[in-house]
Write an enzyme that holds these catalytic residues in place. Structure first.
Site, short mmCIF file in Angstrom:
data_model
loop_
_atom_site.label_atom_id
_atom_site.label_comp_id
_atom_site.label_asym_id
_atom_site.label_seq_id
_atom_site.Cartn_x
_atom_site.Cartn_y
_atom_site.Cartn_z
N ASN A 107 0.86 -1.19 0.00
CA ASN A 107 0.00 0.00 0.00
C ASN A 107 0.89 1.24 0.00
O ASN A 107 2.11 1.13 0.20
CB ASN A 107 -0.94 -0.03 1.22
CG ASN A 107 -0.16 0.00 2.52
OD1 ASN A 107 0.50 0.96 2.83
ND2 ASN A 107 -0.21 -1.11 3.26
N ASP A 129 -3.35 -6.69 5.42
CA ASP A 129 -4.20 -7.63 6.15
C ASP A 129 -4.05 -9.06 5.65
O ASP A 129 -4.29 -10.01 6.37
CB ASP A 129 -5.67 -7.19 6.04
CG ASP A 129 -5.93 -5.94 6.86
OD1 ASP A 129 -5.31 -5.82 7.94
OD2 ASP A 129 -6.70 -5.08 6.42
N LYS A 131 10.05 -16.34 -10.44
CA LYS A 131 9.10 -15.38 -11.00
C LYS A 131 8.01 -16.11 -11.79
O LYS A 131 8.31 -16.98 -12.62
CB LYS A 131 9.86 -14.42 -11.93
CG LYS A 131 8.99 -13.32 -12.49
CD LYS A 131 9.79 -12.40 -13.39
CE LYS A 131 8.84 -11.45 -14.10
NZ LYS A 131 9.48 -10.69 -15.14
N PRO A 145 -1.05 -11.82 10.70
CA PRO A 145 -1.30 -11.57 12.13
C PRO A 145 -1.59 -10.10 12.34
O PRO A 145 -1.05 -9.24 11.62
CB PRO A 145 0.04 -11.95 12.78
CG PRO A 145 1.06 -11.84 11.69
CD PRO A 145 0.33 -12.18 10.41
N ILE A 184 -0.66 -7.26 14.41
CA ILE A 184 0.49 -7.03 15.31
C ILE A 184 0.03 -6.34 16.58
O ILE A 184 0.38 -6.74 17.70
CB ILE A 184 1.56 -6.20 14.58
CG1 ILE A 184 2.01 -6.95 13.32
CG2 ILE A 184 2.76 -5.91 15.48
CD1 ILE A 184 2.86 -6.13 12.36
N PHE A 234 -3.84 3.10 15.27
CA PHE A 234 -4.31 4.10 14.30
C PHE A 234 -5.49 3.53 13.53
O PHE A 234 -5.57 2.32 13.32
CB PHE A 234 -3.18 4.48 13.33
CG PHE A 234 -2.27 5.53 13.92
CD1 PHE A 234 -1.47 5.25 15.02
CD2 PHE A 234 -2.23 6.81 13.39
CE1 PHE A 234 -0.65 6.21 15.59
CE2 PHE A 234 -1.41 7.79 13.94
CZ PHE A 234 -0.62 7.49 15.03
N LYS A 281 -12.77 -0.07 17.29
CA LYS A 281 -11.39 -0.58 17.19
C LYS A 281 -10.70 -0.53 18.55
O LYS A 281 -9.92 -1.42 18.90
CB LYS A 281 -10.63 0.27 16.16
CG LYS A 281 -9.58 -0.49 15.42
CD LYS A 281 -9.19 0.17 14.12
CE LYS A 281 -10.13 -0.24 12.99
NZ LYS A 281 -9.70 0.22 11.69
N LYS A 302 -9.32 -4.07 19.70
CA LYS A 302 -7.87 -4.28 19.64
C LYS A 302 -7.20 -4.21 21.01
O LYS A 302 -6.02 -4.51 21.14
CB LYS A 302 -7.24 -3.25 18.71
CG LYS A 302 -7.74 -3.36 17.28
CD LYS A 302 -6.66 -2.99 16.31
CE LYS A 302 -7.14 -3.31 14.89
NZ LYS A 302 -6.05 -3.70 14.01
#
Ligand code: C5P
Length: 431
Positions: free
Chosen positions: A211, A280, A290, A306, A308, A357, A371, A375
């Site tokens: 990303n 994710d 390749k 996982p 984290i 975050f 969250k 979390k």
């Protein structure tokens, strides 16, 4: 920066303006408050107030042009490194415009360019110069980089005009400097882990899922925490940013590597700040060669990575690793991997303060609150990533701090200022 050899240092830049004489009173106030003050003057400033006066008041040699003198080789660098805060008072329109453009044509502007310490500017000038678009643009640029602006007062000016442009009260400038200095050492003895950047989940040796996270936020949090005295371990995915000053930096690629590095350094933490944009999912298998397009279109099977933050949030800081090794074992392991020894005040068995975050596109507060509970974090820093001009690729952002007790918006701020607002909260929670 302050070291064991000398106390925190205020570097006071004085520029050429009629209000330069007020800098003498500023030196006196800062000295009275117990600070070490080093003065650097532009050539024009010396036309208004003498270096002898400032040397006498500061009880330190005054730094003057030329940029380097035989007694202090690379003077602009040594001055920049000594500074815990750089305050320019009075700051002329000329110097403000140079600072914004990165011009380094005298000892003060050259030092400012080399200086990583927080910058406070207290402008003083004629009203028309103050209102000029060039000056206002320069101020906006400096603010955007995190500089603190002490607005000039309105009143009668030396030239006879009446309007904005008079140097703010020296007491106000001194208070801003002292507030910045208090901040500058408030994380001494604390150990903080920061995750940053994206992760790369390889499909084959040359392709990956990732990303566009730049890592700017995490690096700013890490660098500011180190500047405020913390021992910082920064675990970062692939970004183009250089290592922040004073941090132990561990570069990783995948989410699994990021978790392993974070686990290894989790011992003795006071706080952990999870800014990383972790993928994710990862491919269930990574091809060793390749993938050839001539072999047809591959079907990718993905598996969950996982989490984290969630994995570590419930874990006491006194332990490390999935095997539950004790703090001493973990400290040995960290030592072997090059991390510095723990200086943390956090007791074995206590959870560190956990910050997560949340990048949201709608119902920001609601999702952040969900969250927070899901979390096991103490604080969620939420931001609306759909807001134009903010977030991923920008140097500024607007956050909402969501804790069990409250939700507090920061307003739009430079990322470095946001990093410090977050660290202020961490300091508060640790007290
Ligand atoms: O669930 P979501 O990805 O929105 O949560 C974001 C928060 O969780 C961030 O603080 C991020 O660093 C952390 N996170 C993590 N590991 C993951 C996914 C997210 O630490 N695999």
């Amino acid at each position: 920066m302050s070291t064991s050899e000398h106390p925190p240092t205020v570097l006071l830049g004085i520029t050429g303006c009629i209000a330069a004489y007020k800098a003498c009173e500023l030196v006196r106030l800062l000295k009275k408050a117990g600070q070490r003050v080093k003065v650097v003057m532009t050539p024009a400033a010396c036309e208004f107030v003498t270096p002898t006066t400032l040397r006498t008041l500061s009880e330190e040699p005054v730094a003057l042009d030329p940029v380097d003198d035989p007694a202090a080789p690379i003077h602009h660098i040594s001055l920049a490194q000594e500074a815990d805060v750089l305050v320019i008072a009075p700051a002329t329109a000329n110097t403000l415009n140079k600072l914004a453009a990165g011009v380094a044509d005298n000892l003060l502007t050259t030092t400012a360019l080399a200086c990583a310490a927080p910058l406070i500017v207290a402008p003083a000038m004629n009203t028309h110069m103050w209102r000029d678009e060039a000056t206002q643009t320069a101020l906006a640029v400096l603010r955007q980089r995190g500089a603190v602006l002490i607005e000039p007062e309105t009143g009668e000016l030396a030239c006879g005009d009446v309007g904005e442009g008079r140097l703010a009260a020296v007491e106000q400038i001194a208070e801003a400097v002292l507030a910045e200095l208090r901040r500058s050492r408030d994380l001494v003895g604390r150990r903080i882990l920061v995750t940053a950047g994206p992760t790369r989940e390889y499909i084959d040796p040359v392709r990956f899922i990732s990303n566009p996270s730049s890592g700017i936020t995490g690096f700013a949090v890490a660098e500011e925490a180190a500047r405020r005295g913390a021992e910082v371990i920064l675990v970062s995915g692939p970004v183009t940013l250089p290592d922040p000053f004073g941090c132990t930096v561990i570069r990783v690629e995948s989410a699994e590597q990021m978790l392993a590095a974070a686990e290894l350094h989790f011992h003795g933490l006071d706080a952990a700040v999870f800014t990383a944009a972790v993928a994710d999912f990862r491919p269930a298998e990574r091809a060793t060669q390749k993938l050839k397009k001539t072999a047809g279109t591959p079907v990718l099977e993905l598996v969950r990575n996982p989490d984290i933050l969630t994995t570590l949030a419930g874990r006491p800081a006194g332990t490390s690793g999935a095997n539950g090794a004790g703090a001493a074992d973990a400290a040995d392991a960290a030592g072997a991997s090059g991390a510095t020894s723990a200086t943390s005040a956090s007791a074995v068995g206590q959870r560190p303060y956990i910050v997560g975050f949340a990048a949201e596109t709608e119902d920001v507060e609601l999702h952040a609150r969900e969250k927070l509970a899901a979390k096991g974090a103490h604080l969620i820093v939420a931001n609306d990533v759909s807001a134009p001009g903010l977030g991923f690729a920008s140097n500024q952002n607007s956050w909402l701090f969501v804790s069990a007790e409250a939700s507090e918006p920061t307003g739009v701020q430079p990322k470095r200022t946001l990093a410090n607002l977050l660290l202020d909260r961490i300091v508060q929670s640790l007290c």
